[in-house]
Design an enzyme around this catalytic site. Structure first.
Site, mmCIF file in Angstrom:
data_model
loop_
_atom_site.group_PDB
_atom_site.id
_atom_site.type_symbol
_atom_site.label_atom_id
_atom_site.label_comp_id
_atom_site.label_asym_id
_atom_site.label_seq_id
_atom_site.Cartn_x
_atom_site.Cartn_y
_atom_site.Cartn_z
ATOM 1 N N CYS A 295 -0.619 2.619 -0.529
ATOM 2 C CA CYS A 295 0.477 2.652 -1.366
ATOM 3 C C CYS A 295 0.143 2.884 -2.876
ATOM 4 C CB CYS A 295 1.440 1.735 -1.275
ATOM 5 S SG CYS A 295 0.838 0.052 -1.039
ATOM 6 N N HIS B 223 6.266 -0.223 -6.648
ATOM 7 C CA HIS B 223 4.944 -0.676 -7.392
ATOM 8 C C HIS B 223 4.950 0.006 -8.720
ATOM 9 C CE1 HIS B 223 3.962 -2.348 -3.610
ATOM 10 N NE2 HIS B 223 2.717 -1.531 -3.387
#
Ligand code: A2P
Length: 337
Positions: A132, A245
Site C-alpha cells: 500500500c 496512509h
C-alpha cells in the site's frame, strides 16, 4: 484467461478489511461478474456479505474452491497466498494477489495500472498488487521520474492502523477508550500502545536496520519503475489514524526541477488530485481521503537544501488505492485489453 463478457470472481479473505472493500469496489465499478464467491477461514463460513442487493454466503477456502473461477482476488496474507494461489492458477484462474508472497518473483508482474500496465504479459498466472505505501508513492514518482530522472527518494510514512487489518482498527478504538478512562491499556496487535502514540516499526526488523516494510518500498519501487538505479530510503511509522496512509517524500532528480512543473505533471496524471493551497489551509488530509479512490498530493515545494530537490505530501486510502481498488483495476486491465 480468455476474455469473456462476465467472469466468475473469487475473493479470498472476503471478510477482512481489504476483502470487504474488494466486494464493494467490484460492485461500485460494475465489474462484469457472473458469480462472486467470498472465501474465508472456517471461522466465517456461513456468514453472509452484501453484494448488489443480495447476501453472498461465505465459504471456507479449500483446495477445490477455484473450480470454474476466472479471476481470484487474494487478500488473506502471504501464507494463504503461497499455499492457494498456485492451486487457483492450476484450476485456470488468474490470481491478483494483495500479499507480499510473490511481489519480487522475476516472473510475476507487480502492477499499478496507471504506472506500468504493460508489465502484465499475454498469459498471466499470478499478478501481484504492490504494498500500500509503495502504490501511492509510485503514483507520484512516475511522472516525476519520466520528466526529471529520479536519483534518490527519502520517504517517511504515517500509516494508519487499518493496514494491519480489522483487529488493529478495533485495538486503536479500544485503547483510546482505555486511555481516556484511565484504565490499563491492553496490547494485542502492536508491541506498544498505538493510541496517542507513533511506532517507528512496521513489519519485522532486518539485519540492515531497516524493517521489511521499508525494504518493500525500496525494492518494489525499483521493480515498478523498471529502474534499479533509483535509491530509496524509507522510515515507516504506524500512527493512531484509522484509514489512509500519509507520506512525506523528498525527491532528488538529475535534471533541474521546479514546484510548478511538478504540480502540473501531478495534476495531469490519472488518479492524482493536487490539493496545494497552504494559504487557505488546504493540503491532503487522511480524513478527507478516506473512502476516496485518488492519490492526493500537496505541500509541493522546492527543497532549499539540495540543487534539484522537491518535497511532497502524499495521502491515499490504503484499503482502496493501496489495496482493493488497485486489485480491481488490474482485473479491469485484463478485461479491457
Ligand atoms: P476470517 O474472517 O474467517 O478470519 P484482515 O486482514 O482484516 O485481518 O482479514 C484477513 C482475511 O483473511 C479475513 O477474511 C480472514 O478470514 C482471512 N483468513 C485468515 N486466515 C485464513 C485461512 N486460514 N483461510 C482462509 N482465509 C483466512
Amino acid at each position: 484467461m480468455l476474455k469473456k463478457e462476465k467472469y466468475n470472481v473469487a475473493v479470498v479473505g472476503a471478510t477482512g478489511a481489504v476483502g470487504r472493500r474488494m466486494l464493494a469496489i467490484l460492485e461500485e465499478r460494475n465489474f462484469p461478474v457472473a458469480r462472486v464467491l467470498p472465501l474465508a477461514s472456517a471461522r466465517s463460513a456461513g456468514q453472509t456479505l452484501p453484494f448488489k442487493g443480495e447476501e453472498l454466503l461465505v465459504k471456507e477456502l479449500n483446495r477445490d474452491s477455484f473450480r470454474g473461477i476466472d479471476i481470484a482476488l487474494f487478500s488473506a496474507g502471504a501464507t494463504i497466498s503461497r499455499e492457494y494461489a498456485p492451486i487457483a492458477v492450476s484450476a485456470g484462474a488468474v490470481v491478483i494477489d494483495n500479499s507480499s508472497a510473490f511481489r519480487m518473483d522475476k516472473d510475476v508482474p507487480l502492477v499499478v495500472p496507471e504506472v506500468n500496465p504493460n508489465a502484465i504479459g499475454p498469459r498471466p498466472g499470478i499478478i501481484a498488487n504492490p504494498n500500500c505505501s509503495t502504490i501511492q508513492m509510485v503514483m507520484v514518482l512516475k511522472p516525476i521520474h519520466d520528466r526529471f530522472r529520479i536519483k534518490r527518494v527519502v520517504v517517511s510514512t504515517y500509516q494508519s492502523v487499518s493496514g494491519s487489518g480489522q483487529k488493529a482498527v478495533n485495538e486503536l478504538t479500544r485503547q483510546a477508550e482505555e486511555v481516556l478512562h484511565d484504565r490499563p491499556v491492553q496490547k494485542q496487535i502492536y508491541p506498544h500502545p498505538i493510541a496517542f502514540n507513533c511506532l517507528p516499526h512496521i513489519d519485522v526488523f532486518l539485519d540492515n536496520g531497516y524493517t521489511k516494510e521499508e525494504m518493500k518500498m525500496v525494492n518494489e519501487t525499483r521493480k515498478i519503475l523498471e529502474d534499479e538505479t533509483i535509491r530509496v530510503s524509507p522510515t515507516t511509522v504506524r500512527v493512531p489514524v484509522f484509514y489512509c496512509h500519509s507520506e512525506s517524500l523528498n525527491v532528488e532528480t538529475e535534471k533541474p526541477i521546479s514546484a510548478g512543473e511538478v504540480r502540473d505533471l501531478c495534476a495531469r496524471f490519472p488518479g492524482i488530485v493536487v490539493v496545494d493551497d497552504p494559504a487557505n489551509n488546504r493540503y491532503p488530509l487522511a480524513l478527507d481521503a478516506t473512502g476516496r479512490d485518488e492519490v492526493f498530493v500537496g505541500r509541493i515545494r522546492e527543497d532549499i537544501s539540495v540543487e534539484n530537490g522537491i518535497h511532497l505530501w502524499v495521502v491515499s486510502d490504503n484499503l482502496r488505492k493501496g489495496a482493493a481498488l488497485n486489485a480491481v483495476q488490474i482485473a479491469e486491465c485484463l478485461h479491457n485489453r
